[in-house]
Enzyme design. Structure first.
Site, PDB file in Angstrom:
ATOM      1  N   ASP A  74       0.841  -1.197   0.000  1.00  0.00           N
ATOM      2  CA  ASP A  74       0.000   0.000   0.000  1.00  0.00           C
ATOM      3  C   ASP A  74       0.878   1.250   0.000  1.00  0.00           C
ATOM      4  O   ASP A  74       1.887   1.326   0.688  1.00  0.00           O
ATOM      5  CB  ASP A  74      -0.922  -0.010   1.230  1.00  0.00           C
ATOM      6  CG  ASP A  74      -2.098   0.935   1.077  1.00  0.00           C
ATOM      7  OD1 ASP A  74      -3.237   0.444   0.979  1.00  0.00           O
ATOM      8  OD2 ASP A  74      -1.875   2.174   1.056  1.00  0.00           O
TER       9      ASP A  74
ATOM     10  N   HIS B 283     -10.536  -5.621  -3.100  1.00  0.00           N
ATOM     11  CA  HIS B 283      -9.189  -5.810  -2.559  1.00  0.00           C
ATOM     12  C   HIS B 283      -9.264  -6.142  -1.087  1.00  0.00           C
ATOM     13  O   HIS B 283     -10.193  -5.731  -0.394  1.00  0.00           O
ATOM     14  CB  HIS B 283      -8.315  -4.577  -2.791  1.00  0.00           C
ATOM     15  CG  HIS B 283      -8.890  -3.283  -2.291  1.00  0.00           C
ATOM     16  ND1 HIS B 283      -9.873  -2.605  -2.983  1.00  0.00           N
ATOM     17  CD2 HIS B 283      -8.646  -2.560  -1.183  1.00  0.00           C
ATOM     18  CE1 HIS B 283     -10.194  -1.505  -2.319  1.00  0.00           C
ATOM     19  NE2 HIS B 283      -9.472  -1.451  -1.206  1.00  0.00           N
TER      20      HIS B 283
HETATM   21  P1  5GP Z   1      -9.712   1.272   0.369  1.00  0.00           P
HETATM   22  O1  5GP Z   1      -9.682   2.623   1.047  1.00  0.00           O
HETATM   23  O2  5GP Z   1     -10.493   1.330  -0.925  1.00  0.00           O
HETATM   24  O3  5GP Z   1     -10.109   0.147   1.255  1.00  0.00           O
HETATM   25  O4  5GP Z   1      -8.195   0.956   0.026  1.00  0.00           O
HETATM   26  C1  5GP Z   1      -7.525   1.521  -1.054  1.00  0.00           C
HETATM   27  C2  5GP Z   1      -6.072   1.514  -0.689  1.00  0.00           C
HETATM   28  O5  5GP Z   1      -5.338   1.715  -1.866  1.00  0.00           O
HETATM   29  C3  5GP Z   1      -5.670   2.614   0.292  1.00  0.00           C
HETATM   30  O6  5GP Z   1      -5.112   2.023   1.466  1.00  0.00           O
HETATM   31  C4  5GP Z   1      -4.646   3.432  -0.499  1.00  0.00           C
HETATM   32  O7  5GP Z   1      -3.566   3.882   0.301  1.00  0.00           O
HETATM   33  C5  5GP Z   1      -4.192   2.462  -1.567  1.00  0.00           C
HETATM   34  N1  5GP Z   1      -3.776   3.093  -2.808  1.00  0.00           N
HETATM   35  C6  5GP Z   1      -4.460   4.044  -3.507  1.00  0.00           C
HETATM   36  N2  5GP Z   1      -3.790   4.384  -4.616  1.00  0.00           N
HETATM   37  C7  5GP Z   1      -2.666   3.624  -4.630  1.00  0.00           C
HETATM   38  C8  5GP Z   1      -1.569   3.518  -5.535  1.00  0.00           C
HETATM   39  O8  5GP Z   1      -1.479   4.188  -6.575  1.00  0.00           O
HETATM   40  N3  5GP Z   1      -0.576   2.635  -5.211  1.00  0.00           N
HETATM   41  C9  5GP Z   1      -0.626   1.867  -4.078  1.00  0.00           C
HETATM   42  N4  5GP Z   1       0.391   1.023  -3.856  1.00  0.00           N
HETATM   43  N5  5GP Z   1      -1.653   1.931  -3.203  1.00  0.00           N
HETATM   44  C10 5GP Z   1      -2.661   2.805  -3.475  1.00  0.00           C
END
Ligand code: 5GP
Ligand code: ZN
Length: 113
Positions: A30, A100
């Site tokens: 992440d 995810h």
């Molecule tokens: P959600 O908030 O949808 O559960 O998780 C999305 C996750 O994706 C977040 O923890 C965020 O930090 C991660 N994330 C968003 N954009 C990117 C990216 O471009 N690269 C990486 N490695 N992680 C990302």
């Protein structure tokens, strides 16, 4: 899904730090880690936006991801435990609608929100 960040990561259009890869699954660190180890595990195909879209027809990829998660956790050295999280929708703060699973660990984690 041209505008999906995680599809771009799978294609290599957005760089990522790989933690695991096979034919169906990609896992990467992440960008904003919530703990010393924070890896995202995704299906390579944009089949599902989130847990809210799992059904009898598409559940096999989810089951498969859950066979891979313990292998990744072991490779990451998470021998003392870890947390698996999936945010669903606005109330949970889901920001990417490509299903995810977060693997979070490497420290004693706080209580669940
Ligand atoms: P959600 O908030 O949808 O559960 O998780 C999305 C996750 O994706 C977040 O923890 C965020 O930090 C991660 N994330 C968003 N954009 C990117 C990216 O471009 N690269 C990486 N490695 N992680 C990302
Ligand atoms: Zn996607």
């Amino acid at each position: 899904m041209n505008d999906c960040i995680f599809c771009k990561i799978v294609k290599g259009d957005i760089p990522s730090k790989k933690a695991y890869e096979d034919e169906r699954v990609y896992a990467f660190h992440d960008i904003a880690p919530a703990a010393p180890v924070h890896v995202l595990v995704i299906p390579k195909e944009h089949i599902l936006a989130g847990v809210d879209e799992i059904n009898e027809q598409n559940a096999d990829i989810v089951a498969y991801i859950f066979t891979v998660i313990p292998k990744i956790a072991k490779e990451l050295g998470l021998t003392n435990g870890y947390r698996v999280v999936s945010n669903i929708g606005a109330d949970a703060g889901q920001t990417v609608r490509h299903i995810h699973f977060h693997i979070i660990g490497g420290a004693t984690l706080g209580a669940m929100a």
